[in-house]
Design an enzyme around this catalytic site. Structure first.
Site, PDB file in Angstrom:
ATOM      1  N   ASP A 261      28.122  19.448  34.601  1.00  0.00           N
ATOM      2  CA  ASP A 261      27.734  20.699  35.243  1.00  0.00           C
ATOM      3  C   ASP A 261      28.314  20.774  36.654  1.00  0.00           C
ATOM      4  O   ASP A 261      28.284  19.795  37.404  1.00  0.00           O
ATOM      5  CB  ASP A 261      26.207  20.767  35.295  1.00  0.00           C
TER       6      ASP A 261
ATOM      7  N   GLU B 139      32.799  21.481  34.194  1.00  0.00           N
ATOM      8  CA  GLU B 139      32.680  22.924  34.466  1.00  0.00           C
ATOM      9  C   GLU B 139      33.135  23.195  35.896  1.00  0.00           C
ATOM     10  O   GLU B 139      32.582  22.644  36.843  1.00  0.00           O
ATOM     11  CB  GLU B 139      31.227  23.378  34.317  1.00  0.00           C
TER      12      GLU B 139
END
Length: 540
Positions: free
Chosen positions: A208, A276
């Site tokens: 993330d 990401e």
């Protein structure tokens, strides 16, 4: 414990892989509390495996107060009781590996919950062992925050803490304090987290906000963007976050050093990572930096195809050319939908034929591919009423931005069931969209013309042709509405053409001898393409 050990895995398994994202809260509830769980995922894994995907990416299921639905972790090495237990996770791994499906889990390393024990200790004083584990700074002389950095969820990225009489940094909610990656003890602790899950049998990680890990140690102000430079790929245009060029609050060069350490931890397990990257101006360039060579991350994704209007051939060609320029030594992963963006069926206003074309296109682009649960059923964005809204992002910016709940509503398994077979609860955590029921998996399976069968078909095409999974990409042309290119691997060459338009058109067939793989066959020296039709040919 597991049917597949790390020694069994091809270290290159991730290259060209098709990854299916599961949002645990909304996949399958087995306890009747209205919230999906790990046992539910294990129960539905045969369905996922039937699609032909190589791996699942499971969004966070760690212990959390759920202010940001699991992306605020309070214990990295345990399962939140609402999702089950570590034993449930072990069973999930065993089930997945028995089906030939690898498991990637979502690691949220840039920040924790303010309920994490690390933060509790850090905020207790300025001189304890973990006092420097988070990003703390004194106020300016007038009491205002240390600089102009902004939170993605609105307002300043700094929150005043009365215990330490200092500000702490939070790129997201104020209950999500940022970890201090300039502290080597923090890095070591996070690498131990990775080892914990690798030892339990996971095959990799989705990372993330990977470009948010490190901040500028000098806390310099971000420069402003001119109004005409502002874009809204990673933040809605009602959010002033898009008013800055984010050169100091993220995207720092020190992140590379940590990624090398993480790759070294993963290597003995043949594990892979997917990062990401959220950045308006330099997303693809950072992708290239973080995936270059063989000692950083294997894959990253940016938001070029996860945002904005329906792309035409020229836009796809522009993105792929940029990747070839800035990430020639790296590897991209492509997705159209995920848990953070409006579902692409709605965002791009796709017809059934257009949805099929874009699914085929994804399997033909150079890179790996991520599918989001329900995408294969053609689920559109759900319209969630304000009274049902859960997402703090939507609550902050409603009604101009409705948040992310519309893409997070429960998976639909049975059309005859009020909750679509997701849960026996009277009221699930988010309501099942009534318009989704006619797209339920059971109904789709029984309809030979449904989108799910097309997804299976194009995933199988990728697996059948090494050129699509791992090959080079060249000779990209845009001819009116038609995008064409070639993929090559060893002795295999494929020609791929896509009519991204609603009118029939024709293009010149490639020179040489070719046989039809899928779609429209050449007629003489011409390929006639119906609206939203493809032509895949293999050189003979």
């Amino acid at each position: 414990m597991n049917a597949m050990t790390h020694m069994d895995k091809d270290p290159d398994w991730w290259r060209g892989a098709v990854i299916y994202q599961i949002y645990p809260r909304s996949f399958q509830d087995t306890t009747g509390d209205g919230i999906g769980d790990l046992a539910g995922i294990a129960r539905r894994l045969p369905y996922v495996a039937s699609l032909g995907v190589d791996a699942v990416w499971i969004s966070p299921f760690f212990t959390s107060p759920m202010k940001d639905f699991g992306y605020d972790v309070s214990d990295y090495c345990d399962v939140d009781p609402m999702f089950g237990t570590l034993a449930d996770f072990d069973q999930l791994i065993t089930t997945a590996h028995g089906l030939g499906v690898k498991v990637m889990i979502d690691l949220v390393l840039s920040h924790t919950s303010d309920q994490h024990a690390w933060f509790g200790e850090s905020r207790a004083s300025r001189d304890n062992v973990k006092s420097d584990w988070y990003v703390w700074a004194d106020a300016k002389p007038d009491g205002t925050p240390p600089n102009n950095w902004l939170s993605i969820f609105g307002g300043s990225a700094w929150h005043w803490d009365s215990r330490r009489r200092q500000y702490y940094m939070h790129n997201f909610l104020e209950s999500q304090p940022d970890l201090n990656f300039h502290n080597m003890d923090v890095q070591a602790a996070l690498l131990d987290v990775a080892r914990f899950w690798l030892d339990r049998g996971v095959d990799g990680f989705r990372l993330d906000t990977i470009n948010f890990y490190t901040h500028d140690a000098q806390l310099r102000d971000n420069p402003a963007l001119l109004p005409e430079e502002r874009t809204s790929a990673t933040a809605p245009d009602v959010n002033p976050y898009g008013y800055q060029r984010h050169v100091y609050d993220k995207n720092q060069p020190e992140t590379i050093d940590f990624l090398r350490k993480l790759r070294a931890v993963m290597k003995p397990y043949n594990a892979a990572a997917l990062g990401e990257i959220g950045d308006e101006q330099r997303g693809l360039e950072i992708l290239g930096e973080y995936t270059a060579g063989d000692d950083l991350m294997q894959m990253c994704y940016a938001f070029e195809l996860l945002s904005g209007d329906q792309p035409d051939g020229a836009r796809i060609a522009e993105v792929m050319a940029k990747v070839a320029e800035v990430a020639a030594d790296g590897w991209a992963c492509w997705a159209y939908s995920n848990h953070d963006v409006k579902r692409h069926i709605t965002r791009w206003n796709l017809s059934d034929d257009a949805a099929r074309l874009f699914a085929t296109l994804m399997m033909c682009l150079r890179g790996s591919a991520c599918l989001y649960q329900g995408e294969e059923l053609g689920l559109a964005e759900a319209d969630v009423a304000f009274d049902d809204l859960q997402d703090p992002y939507g609550l902050e910016f409603w009604p101009e931005f409705k948040g992310r709940d519309g893409c997070r509503t429960p998976m639909v398994w049975e059309s005859s069931n009020q909750n679509g077979g997701f849960s026996t609860a009277e009221r699930p955590w988010l309501p099942v969209a009534p318009e989704h029921l006619s797209h339920a998996a059971q109904t789709a399976e029984d309809d030979p013309a449904s989108l799910i069968h097309h997804y299976r078909h194009v995933i199988a095409l990728r697996h059948a042709h090494p050129a699509l999974a791992k090959g080079t990409m060249q000779d990209m042309l845009v001819t009116g509405p038609v995008l064409s290119f070639q993929r090559r691997d060893g002795d295999e060459t494929l020609f791929c053409a896509f009519n991204l338009g609603s009118s029939a058109t024709k293009i010149a067939a490639p020179d040489g001898a070719w046989r039809l793989v899928d779609g429209a066959a050449p007629t003489g020296n011409t390929i006639n393409l119906n609206p939203w039709q493809v032509s895949l040919l293999k050189r003979v």
